[in-house]
Design a protein around this motif. Sequence first.
Motif, PDB file in Angstrom:
ATOM      1  N   VAL A  69       0.698   3.127  -3.386  1.00 41.79           N
ATOM      2  CA  VAL A  69      -0.669   2.934  -2.898  1.00 41.79           C
ATOM      3  C   VAL A  69      -1.119   1.491  -3.118  1.00 41.79           C
ATOM      4  N   LEU A  70      -0.812   0.917  -4.278  1.00 35.40           N
ATOM      5  CA  LEU A  70      -1.177  -0.474  -4.536  1.00 35.40           C
ATOM      6  C   LEU A  70      -0.449  -1.420  -3.582  1.00 35.40           C
ATOM      7  N   GLY A  71       0.779  -1.092  -3.237  1.00 34.99           N
ATOM      8  CA  GLY A  71       1.508  -1.889  -2.249  1.00 34.99           C
ATOM      9  C   GLY A  71       0.834  -1.833  -0.887  1.00 34.99           C
ATOM     10  N   ARG A  72       0.375  -0.651  -0.502  1.00 32.75           N
ATOM     11  CA  ARG A  72      -0.338  -0.516   0.774  1.00 32.75           C
ATOM     12  C   ARG A  72      -1.650  -1.291   0.758  1.00 32.75           C
ATOM     13  N   LEU A  73      -2.375  -1.221  -0.366  1.00 31.48           N
ATOM     14  CA  LEU A  73      -3.619  -1.982  -0.475  1.00 31.48           C
ATOM     15  C   LEU A  73      -3.363  -3.484  -0.370  1.00 31.48           C
ATOM     16  N   ASN A  74      -2.274  -3.925  -0.949  1.00 34.63           N
ATOM     17  CA  ASN A  74      -1.916  -5.338  -0.888  1.00 34.63           C
ATOM     18  C   ASN A  74      -1.568  -5.745   0.549  1.00 34.63           C
ATOM     19  N   ILE A  75      -0.914  -4.868   1.270  1.00 35.04           N
ATOM     20  CA  ILE A  75      -0.613  -5.146   2.681  1.00 35.04           C
ATOM     21  C   ILE A  75      -1.911  -5.265   3.474  1.00 35.04           C
ATOM     22  N   ILE A  76      -2.857  -4.373   3.211  1.00 36.40           N
ATOM     23  CA  ILE A  76      -4.151  -4.432   3.903  1.00 36.40           C
ATOM     24  C   ILE A  76      -4.877  -5.730   3.558  1.00 36.40           C
ATOM     25  N   LEU A  77      -4.824  -6.127   2.290  1.00 38.19           N
ATOM     26  CA  LEU A  77      -5.452  -7.382   1.865  1.00 38.19           C
ATOM     27  C   LEU A  77      -4.840  -8.581   2.589  1.00 38.19           C
ATOM     28  N   ASN A  78      -3.531  -8.570   2.764  1.00 37.75           N
ATOM     29  CA  ASN A  78      -2.879  -9.668   3.481  1.00 37.75           C
ATOM     30  C   ASN A  78      -3.208  -9.649   4.966  1.00 37.75           C
ATOM     31  N   PHE A  79      -3.395  -8.457   5.548  1.00 35.41           N
ATOM     32  CA  PHE A  79      -3.830  -8.397   6.944  1.00 35.41           C
ATOM     33  C   PHE A  79      -5.249  -8.943   7.100  1.00 35.41           C
ATOM     34  N   ILE A  80      -6.105  -8.680   6.121  1.00 35.55           N
ATOM     35  CA  ILE A  80      -7.457  -9.244   6.153  1.00 35.55           C
ATOM     36  C   ILE A  80      -7.388 -10.768   6.083  1.00 35.55           C
ATOM     37  N   LEU A  81      -6.543 -11.271   5.204  1.00 40.21           N
ATOM     38  CA  LEU A  81      -6.364 -12.719   5.083  1.00 40.21           C
ATOM     39  C   LEU A  81      -5.824 -13.319   6.375  1.00 40.21           C
ATOM     40  N   LEU A  82      -4.891 -12.631   6.988  1.00 43.42           N
ATOM     41  CA  LEU A  82      -4.353 -13.094   8.267  1.00 43.42           C
ATOM     42  C   LEU A  82      -5.432 -13.068   9.352  1.00 43.42           C
ATOM     43  N   GLY A  83      -6.297 -12.063   9.313  1.00 42.61           N
ATOM     44  CA  GLY A  83      -7.414 -11.995  10.260  1.00 42.61           C
ATOM     45  C   GLY A  83      -8.371 -13.163  10.098  1.00 42.61           C
ATOM     46  N   PHE A  84      -8.637 -13.566   8.839  1.00 43.10           N
ATOM     47  CA  PHE A  84      -9.476 -14.733   8.609  1.00 43.10           C
ATOM     48  C   PHE A  84      -8.837 -15.993   9.181  1.00 43.10           C
ATOM     49  N   VAL A 110       4.763 -13.468   5.621  1.00 41.15           N
ATOM     50  CA  VAL A 110       5.924 -13.373   4.724  1.00 41.15           C
ATOM     51  C   VAL A 110       5.636 -12.376   3.609  1.00 41.15           C
ATOM     52  N   SER A 111       4.432 -12.426   3.078  1.00 41.35           N
ATOM     53  CA  SER A 111       4.044 -11.511   2.011  1.00 41.35           C
ATOM     54  C   SER A 111       4.011 -10.068   2.508  1.00 41.35           C
ATOM     55  N   ILE A 112       3.532  -9.846   3.715  1.00 42.83           N
ATOM     56  CA  ILE A 112       3.488  -8.494   4.286  1.00 42.83           C
ATOM     57  C   ILE A 112       4.893  -7.935   4.440  1.00 42.83           C
ATOM     58  N   VAL A 113       5.814  -8.747   4.903  1.00 44.01           N
ATOM     59  CA  VAL A 113       7.201  -8.291   5.060  1.00 44.01           C
ATOM     60  C   VAL A 113       7.801  -7.921   3.707  1.00 44.01           C
ATOM     61  N   LEU A 114       7.594  -8.755   2.697  1.00 39.08           N
ATOM     62  CA  LEU A 114       8.128  -8.465   1.370  1.00 39.08           C
ATOM     63  C   LEU A 114       7.495  -7.211   0.772  1.00 39.08           C
ATOM     64  N   LEU A 115       6.211  -7.018   0.976  1.00 39.98           N
ATOM     65  CA  LEU A 115       5.543  -5.825   0.458  1.00 39.98           C
ATOM     66  C   LEU A 115       5.990  -4.566   1.190  1.00 39.98           C
ATOM     67  N   ALA A 116       6.254  -4.676   2.476  1.00 36.92           N
ATOM     68  CA  ALA A 116       6.763  -3.525   3.222  1.00 36.92           C
ATOM     69  C   ALA A 116       8.159  -3.142   2.735  1.00 36.92           C
ATOM     70  N   LEU A 117       8.992  -4.130   2.450  1.00 38.25           N
ATOM     71  CA  LEU A 117      10.321  -3.840   1.904  1.00 38.25           C
ATOM     72  C   LEU A 117      10.220  -3.194   0.517  1.00 38.25           C
ATOM     73  N   ALA A 118       9.280  -3.663  -0.284  1.00 34.78           N
ATOM     74  CA  ALA A 118       9.076  -3.077  -1.610  1.00 34.78           C
ATOM     75  C   ALA A 118       8.607  -1.630  -1.486  1.00 34.78           C
ATOM     76  N   ASN A 119       7.686  -1.368  -0.574  1.00 38.61           N
ATOM     77  CA  ASN A 119       7.213   0.006  -0.388  1.00 38.61           C
ATOM     78  C   ASN A 119       8.317   0.920   0.126  1.00 38.61           C
ATOM     79  N   LYS A 120       9.179   0.390   0.948  1.00 36.56           N
ATOM     80  CA  LYS A 120      10.311   1.179   1.436  1.00 36.56           C
ATOM     81  C   LYS A 120      11.237   1.558   0.282  1.00 36.56           C
ATOM     82  N   ALA A 121      11.480   0.615  -0.636  1.00 41.58           N
ATOM     83  CA  ALA A 121      12.329   0.903  -1.787  1.00 41.58           C
ATOM     84  C   ALA A 121      11.649   1.874  -2.752  1.00 41.58           C
TER      85      ALA A 121
END
Length: 136
Positions: A69-84, A110-121
């Motif tokens: 869940v924290l990984g997903r929240l971090n992905i959302i945070l990075n999408f918000i940053l990308l939106g800005f 780059v951070s989103i990709v790494l977090l997605a790989l971490a969530n997959k693992a």
Amino acid sequence: MLQRIQTIYLLLASAVSGGLIFVFHLWITDSGVSVFAKDELLYLGLFLASAILSLVTIFMFKNRKSQFVLGRLNIILNFILLGFFVYQSLNVSGETAVSEKGIGMLLPIVSIVLLALANKAIKKDEELVKSVDRLR
């Protein structure tokens, strides 16, 4: 367990969000001044929040569901940053304030990709534990 592959991915995501923001510029203004994340308080706060959230996620290894869940929240945070960043680059008409975009705007991707790989693992570990519990 800290010796899992998701720890490496989360450490890399934390290094990208917390360290590389001081190396790569976000954009160059029309007067030739490079703008880094440390110059803009909002971007600095979001980048550092992402780095801290990645580090916190590493040490939640005993509770894989909350780690996921924290990984997903971090992905959302990075999408918000990308939106800005997208808003910043498209809001300026005629390129008056931002004349050249920097590679720092791609760091959330780059951070989103790494977090997605971490969530997959993490999900893979959770499924492994569930399959072992089924055998008992």
